[in-house]
Design an enzyme around this catalytic site. Structure first.
Site, PDB file in Angstrom:
ATOM      1  N   CYS A 120       0.860  -1.181   0.000  1.00 37.68           N
ATOM      2  CA  CYS A 120       0.000   0.000   0.000  1.00 37.68           C
ATOM      3  C   CYS A 120       0.893   1.227   0.000  1.00 37.68           C
ATOM      4  O   CYS A 120       2.086   1.135   0.295  1.00 37.68           O
ATOM      5  CB  CYS A 120      -0.908   0.007   1.225  1.00 37.68           C
ATOM      6  SG  CYS A 120      -2.285   1.156   1.062  1.00 37.68           S
ATOM      7  N   CYS A 122      -0.151   4.284   1.659  1.00 34.89           N
ATOM      8  CA  CYS A 122      -0.515   5.296   2.659  1.00 34.89           C
ATOM      9  C   CYS A 122       0.545   5.528   3.735  1.00 34.89           C
ATOM     10  O   CYS A 122       0.652   6.627   4.272  1.00 34.89           O
ATOM     11  CB  CYS A 122      -1.871   4.982   3.292  1.00 34.89           C
ATOM     12  SG  CYS A 122      -1.930   3.412   4.163  1.00 34.89           S
ATOM     13  N   CYS A 130      -3.848   6.151  -0.050  1.00 36.43           N
ATOM     14  CA  CYS A 130      -3.336   4.872  -0.556  1.00 36.43           C
ATOM     15  C   CYS A 130      -3.044   4.926  -2.051  1.00 36.43           C
ATOM     16  O   CYS A 130      -2.672   3.911  -2.653  1.00 36.43           O
ATOM     17  CB  CYS A 130      -4.320   3.756  -0.242  1.00 36.43           C
ATOM     18  SG  CYS A 130      -4.762   3.676   1.507  1.00 36.43           S
ATOM     19  N   LYS A 195     -12.424  -4.850   2.078  1.00 39.64           N
ATOM     20  CA  LYS A 195     -11.892  -3.945   3.089  1.00 39.64           C
ATOM     21  C   LYS A 195     -12.811  -2.746   3.199  1.00 39.64           C
ATOM     22  O   LYS A 195     -12.978  -1.980   2.248  1.00 39.64           O
ATOM     23  CB  LYS A 195     -10.478  -3.508   2.693  1.00 39.64           C
ATOM     24  CG  LYS A 195      -9.846  -2.538   3.675  1.00 39.64           C
ATOM     25  CD  LYS A 195      -8.392  -2.254   3.342  1.00 39.64           C
ATOM     26  CE  LYS A 195      -7.788  -1.246   4.291  1.00 39.64           C
ATOM     27  NZ  LYS A 195      -6.396  -0.944   3.950  1.00 39.64           N
ATOM     28  N   ARG A 205      -3.427   3.759  12.534  1.00 37.05           N
ATOM     29  CA  ARG A 205      -2.899   4.963  11.882  1.00 37.05           C
ATOM     30  C   ARG A 205      -1.940   5.696  12.817  1.00 37.05           C
ATOM     31  O   ARG A 205      -1.041   6.390  12.352  1.00 37.05           O
ATOM     32  CB  ARG A 205      -4.048   5.834  11.370  1.00 37.05           C
ATOM     33  CG  ARG A 205      -4.756   5.113  10.210  1.00 37.05           C
ATOM     34  CD  ARG A 205      -5.980   5.825   9.677  1.00 37.05           C
ATOM     35  NE  ARG A 205      -6.719   4.950   8.760  1.00 37.05           N
ATOM     36  CZ  ARG A 205      -7.918   5.214   8.270  1.00 37.05           C
ATOM     37  NH1 ARG A 205      -8.523   6.336   8.606  1.00 37.05           N
ATOM     38  NH2 ARG A 205      -8.504   4.366   7.448  1.00 37.05           N
ATOM     39  N   ARG A 217     -11.053   7.748   3.440  1.00 35.54           N
ATOM     40  CA  ARG A 217     -10.790   6.700   2.456  1.00 35.54           C
ATOM     41  C   ARG A 217     -12.068   6.149   1.813  1.00 35.54           C
ATOM     42  O   ARG A 217     -12.062   5.086   1.215  1.00 35.54           O
ATOM     43  CB  ARG A 217     -10.021   5.554   3.110  1.00 35.54           C
ATOM     44  CG  ARG A 217      -8.710   5.951   3.781  1.00 35.54           C
ATOM     45  CD  ARG A 217      -7.738   4.798   3.806  1.00 35.54           C
ATOM     46  NE  ARG A 217      -6.678   4.906   4.800  1.00 35.54           N
ATOM     47  CZ  ARG A 217      -5.653   5.760   4.749  1.00 35.54           C
ATOM     48  NH1 ARG A 217      -5.563   6.632   3.742  1.00 35.54           N
ATOM     49  NH2 ARG A 217      -4.736   5.765   5.694  1.00 35.54           N
ATOM     50  N   GLU A 233     -16.413  -7.859  -5.161  1.00 35.08           N
ATOM     51  CA  GLU A 233     -14.993  -7.537  -4.919  1.00 35.08           C
ATOM     52  C   GLU A 233     -14.142  -8.809  -4.850  1.00 35.08           C
ATOM     53  O   GLU A 233     -13.099  -8.903  -5.481  1.00 35.08           O
ATOM     54  CB  GLU A 233     -14.838  -6.770  -3.598  1.00 35.08           C
ATOM     55  CG  GLU A 233     -15.027  -5.268  -3.696  1.00 35.08           C
ATOM     56  CD  GLU A 233     -13.789  -4.557  -4.245  1.00 35.08           C
ATOM     57  OE1 GLU A 233     -12.817  -5.220  -4.628  1.00 35.08           O
ATOM     58  OE2 GLU A 233     -13.819  -3.310  -4.294  1.00 35.08           O
ATOM     59  N   LYS A 248     -11.945  -7.449   6.186  1.00 34.71           N
ATOM     60  CA  LYS A 248     -11.370  -6.536   7.164  1.00 34.71           C
ATOM     61  C   LYS A 248     -12.284  -5.341   7.374  1.00 34.71           C
ATOM     62  O   LYS A 248     -12.719  -4.761   6.389  1.00 34.71           O
ATOM     63  CB  LYS A 248     -10.016  -6.059   6.637  1.00 34.71           C
ATOM     64  CG  LYS A 248      -9.297  -5.071   7.500  1.00 34.71           C
ATOM     65  CD  LYS A 248      -8.081  -4.546   6.804  1.00 34.71           C
ATOM     66  CE  LYS A 248      -7.519  -3.431   7.655  1.00 34.71           C
ATOM     67  NZ  LYS A 248      -6.539  -2.659   6.968  1.00 34.71           N
ATOM     68  N   SER A 274      -6.851  -2.994  14.530  1.00 36.76           N
ATOM     69  CA  SER A 274      -6.310  -2.272  15.675  1.00 36.76           C
ATOM     70  C   SER A 274      -7.384  -1.789  16.653  1.00 36.76           C
ATOM     71  O   SER A 274      -7.201  -1.877  17.864  1.00 36.76           O
ATOM     72  CB  SER A 274      -5.470  -1.097  15.188  1.00 36.76           C
ATOM     73  OG  SER A 274      -6.236  -0.252  14.347  1.00 36.76           O
ATOM     74  N   TYR A 313      -3.296  -8.686  16.464  1.00 36.52           N
ATOM     75  CA  TYR A 313      -2.296  -8.154  17.391  1.00 36.52           C
ATOM     76  C   TYR A 313      -2.252  -8.995  18.668  1.00 36.52           C
ATOM     77  O   TYR A 313      -1.377  -8.802  19.501  1.00 36.52           O
ATOM     78  CB  TYR A 313      -2.612  -6.689  17.703  1.00 36.52           C
ATOM     79  CG  TYR A 313      -2.678  -5.857  16.437  1.00 36.52           C
ATOM     80  CD1 TYR A 313      -1.506  -5.441  15.805  1.00 36.52           C
ATOM     81  CD2 TYR A 313      -3.904  -5.558  15.822  1.00 36.52           C
ATOM     82  CE1 TYR A 313      -1.550  -4.728  14.619  1.00 36.52           C
ATOM     83  CE2 TYR A 313      -3.961  -4.848  14.630  1.00 36.52           C
ATOM     84  CZ  TYR A 313      -2.777  -4.443  14.037  1.00 36.52           C
ATOM     85  OH  TYR A 313      -2.827  -3.757  12.850  1.00 36.52           O
TER      86      TYR A 313
HETATM   87  C1  PBG Z   1      -3.064   0.233   4.832  1.00 34.51           C
HETATM   88  C2  PBG Z   1      -3.637  -0.530   5.957  1.00 34.51           C
HETATM   89  C3  PBG Z   1      -4.458  -0.103   7.012  1.00 34.51           C
HETATM   90  C4  PBG Z   1      -4.647  -1.195   7.849  1.00 34.51           C
HETATM   91  C5  PBG Z   1      -3.984  -2.262   7.269  1.00 34.51           C
HETATM   92  N1  PBG Z   1      -3.385  -1.839   6.101  1.00 34.51           N
HETATM   93  C6  PBG Z   1      -4.948   1.259   7.327  1.00 34.51           C
HETATM   94  C7  PBG Z   1      -6.010   1.875   6.538  1.00 34.51           C
HETATM   95  O1  PBG Z   1      -6.486   1.351   5.538  1.00 34.51           O
HETATM   96  O2  PBG Z   1      -6.334   2.991   6.908  1.00 34.51           O
HETATM   97  C8  PBG Z   1      -5.423  -1.192   9.130  1.00 34.51           C
HETATM   98  C9  PBG Z   1      -5.070  -2.256  10.109  1.00 34.51           C
HETATM   99  C10 PBG Z   1      -5.591  -2.069  11.474  1.00 34.51           C
HETATM  100  O3  PBG Z   1      -6.381  -1.157  11.799  1.00 34.51           O
HETATM  101  O4  PBG Z   1      -5.191  -2.869  12.332  1.00 34.51           O
HETATM  102  N2  PBG Z   1      -3.962   0.717   3.915  1.00 34.51           N
END
Ligand code: PBG
Length: 322
Positions: A120, A122, A130, A195, A205, A217, A233, A248, A274, A313
């Site tokens: 990615c 970002c 991204c 996603k 982030r 996004r 998708e 996700k 996260s 995590y």
């Molecule tokens: C990159 C990416 C993100 C996450 C994984 N890859 C952030 C986003 O899309 O803003 C998030 C993972 C998480 O929150 O644990 N694009």
């Protein structure tokens, strides 16, 4: 008088019988552990909104990898915090970039852990989006070439698998073609297929220092309300060459995980993101829930919904309990 013929409690009477009729089992084999790599030496900096998770410099990352391996965790996914960010996220596809160096360092050890890389822009762009921007627009097609270069650069450094997470249209096909062209036809792609544009990514982030500097996004990640679109998708990513598909976040989208399991006979990953981690940790720290039990129940629910692999995590903590 009515008397129940079926008494479900017969099979709940003791731990042994419960173990015998248990339908779903979590295993350390299911876990992929996300790791954040940053510049410097001797750095192991805790992420404030993700207690127990850290940004590691490469030397410290190698120590962490030893622990990951000794716990039996089969895979990690790497995220990079670059030295410099710019408009085009050039460190993302630089062979001397932070991730590329980290992969080479891991691969120079005897580690058998599968190294997956997040593909990615970002984390590497000054604007935190991204893709390439023009004004406030995120351009799709010009971004694809950079993603392809990034994936190839990761593979060249030794990545075992690449995981595009940008949500640009057509990226899986472009990445597959570029990998094949460069002789990496055996490198699998785990597509972040489904996603969602989620508020649950907040702590990540902080960890990756990648919040968008303007807007959000929603013009590239999926709308939380959509289900049928998830099928389109994933279907498209599979047609373009995805080897594994991902949903996700995980917990607020268990219905989508179940749907993907039923619709597609492909290995399915779910990202316990996260924000999901942070909520459990925060409530645990306040003494409001039993953290370890809530963790295990959460991971089990993701598995039960149909995920084969869980990016989490909690991987180390859960591996210790298993
Ligand atoms: C990159 C990416 C993100 C996450 C994984 N890859 C952030 C986003 O899309 O803003 C998030 C993972 C998480 O929150 O644990 N694009």
């Amino acid at each position: 008088m009515y008397f129940p013929i079926y008494r479900p409690r017969r099979l709940r009477a003791n731990p042994t019988i419960r173990r015998m009729v248990r339908e779903t089992r979590l295993s350390v084999d299911n876990f992929i552990y996300p790791l954040f790599v940053c510049p410097g030496e001797g750095v192991k900096k805790e992420i404030s909104s993700m207690p127990g998770n850290y940004q590691f410099s490469i030397d410290m990352l190698l120590k962490e990898m030893e622990e990951v391996e000794s716990l039996g965790i089969p895979g990690v996914i790497l995220f990079g915090i670059p030295e410099h960010k710019d408009e085009l996220g050039s460190e993302a596809y630089d062979d001397q970039g932070i991730i590329q160096r980290a992969i080479r360092a891991i691969k120079s050890t005897a580690s058998q852990v599968q190294v997956i890389t997040d593909v990615c822009l970002c984390e590497y762009t000054s604007h935190g989006h991204c893709g390439i921007i023009q004004g406030e627009k995120i351009l799709n097609d010009p971004t694809l070439e950079l993603l392809a270069r990034e994936a190839v650069s990761h593979a060249r450094a030794g990545a075992d698998m690449v995981a595009p997470s940008d949500m640009m249209d057509g990226r899986i096909g472009v990445v597959r073609e570029a990998l094949d062209h460069e002789g990496f036809e055996e490198t699998p792609i785990m597509a972040y297929s489904v996603k969602y544009a989620s508020a649950f990514y907040g702590p990540f982030r902080d960890a990756a220092e990648s919040p968008p500097q303007f807007g959000d996004r929603q013009s590239y990640q999926m709308d939380a309300a959509n289900v049928r679109e998830a099928i389109r998708e994933a279907d498209q990513d599979i047609q373009e060459g995805a080897d594994l598909i991902m949903v996700k976040p995980a917990l607020p989208y268990l219905d989508i995980i179940r749907l993907m399991r039923e619709e597609f006979d492909y290995p399915l990953a779910a990202y316990n993101v996260s924000g999901e981690y942070a909520m459990i940790k925060a409530a645990d720290q306040l003494g409001w829930i039993d953290g370890p039990r809530v963790m295990m129940e959460t991971l089990l629910s993701i598995k039960r919904a149909g995920a084969d692999l869980i990016l989490t995590y909690f991987a180390k903590e859960a591996a210790q309990l298993l």
